[in-house]
Design a protein around this motif. Sequence first.
Motif, short mmCIF file in Angstrom:
data_model
loop_
_atom_site.label_atom_id
_atom_site.label_comp_id
_atom_site.label_asym_id
_atom_site.label_seq_id
_atom_site.Cartn_x
_atom_site.Cartn_y
_atom_site.Cartn_z
N ASP A 3 -4.58 5.61 -13.32
CA ASP A 3 -3.55 4.64 -12.96
C ASP A 3 -4.19 3.50 -12.18
N SER A 4 -3.78 2.29 -12.47
CA SER A 4 -4.30 1.17 -11.71
C SER A 4 -3.29 0.81 -10.62
N PHE A 5 -3.82 0.48 -9.47
CA PHE A 5 -2.96 0.11 -8.36
C PHE A 5 -3.65 -0.93 -7.50
N ARG A 6 -2.87 -1.60 -6.69
CA ARG A 6 -3.40 -2.58 -5.75
C ARG A 6 -2.90 -2.22 -4.36
N THR A 7 -3.58 -2.71 -3.36
CA THR A 7 -3.15 -2.43 -1.99
C THR A 7 -2.75 -3.73 -1.30
N GLU A 8 -1.80 -3.59 -0.39
CA GLU A 8 -1.38 -4.69 0.47
C GLU A 8 -1.35 -4.16 1.89
N GLU A 9 -1.67 -5.01 2.85
CA GLU A 9 -1.62 -4.60 4.26
C GLU A 9 -0.66 -5.50 5.03
N PHE A 10 0.07 -4.87 5.94
CA PHE A 10 1.01 -5.58 6.80
C PHE A 10 0.79 -5.12 8.23
N LYS A 16 8.96 -2.19 14.91
CA LYS A 16 9.43 -2.72 13.63
C LYS A 16 8.89 -1.92 12.45
N LEU A 17 8.18 -0.83 12.73
CA LEU A 17 7.53 -0.04 11.69
C LEU A 17 8.51 0.54 10.67
N ILE A 18 9.55 1.19 11.14
CA ILE A 18 10.51 1.82 10.22
C ILE A 18 11.22 0.77 9.37
N ALA A 19 11.63 -0.33 9.98
CA ALA A 19 12.33 -1.37 9.22
C ALA A 19 11.44 -1.91 8.11
N LYS A 20 10.17 -2.14 8.41
CA LYS A 20 9.26 -2.68 7.39
C LYS A 20 9.03 -1.66 6.28
N ILE A 21 8.89 -0.39 6.61
CA ILE A 21 8.68 0.64 5.60
C ILE A 21 9.91 0.77 4.71
N LYS A 22 11.11 0.74 5.30
CA LYS A 22 12.33 0.79 4.49
C LYS A 22 12.39 -0.40 3.53
N GLU A 23 12.01 -1.57 4.02
CA GLU A 23 12.00 -2.78 3.19
C GLU A 23 11.02 -2.61 2.01
N LEU A 24 9.84 -2.09 2.29
CA LEU A 24 8.84 -1.89 1.24
C LEU A 24 9.30 -0.88 0.20
N ILE A 25 9.92 0.21 0.67
CA ILE A 25 10.41 1.23 -0.25
C ILE A 25 11.51 0.66 -1.13
N THR A 75 -0.78 -1.01 11.34
CA THR A 75 -1.03 -1.64 10.05
C THR A 75 -0.47 -0.70 8.99
N ILE A 76 0.32 -1.26 8.10
CA ILE A 76 0.86 -0.49 6.99
C ILE A 76 0.05 -0.88 5.76
#
Length: 82
Positions: A3-10, A16-25, A75-76
């Motif tokens: 499988d090909s995938f890419r990574t992003e970092e935030f 604000k960790l949970i809010a950002k993770i919910k947004e990403l999901i 960092t996420i």
Amino acid sequence: MPDSFRTEEFKVEGEKLIAKIKELIHEGNIRKIIIKDKEGKTVMEIPMTFGIVGVLLAPQLAAIGAVAALLTEATIVVEKNE
């Protein structure tokens, strides 16, 4: 063929960790979420299996909340399917 995938970092503040993770999901197409502390050490890895939503995600979000309480900055790293 793997499988090909890419990574992003935030970079986010701990509170604000949970809010950002919910947004990403919500955006979808995520393979794995990795949470690192400000020194870059991996604190938590969450594989996102196909169809994980709602009640199945609740225990992970509770664990993320506990981690967020200990971090001032995080960092996420998100692995997304291509």
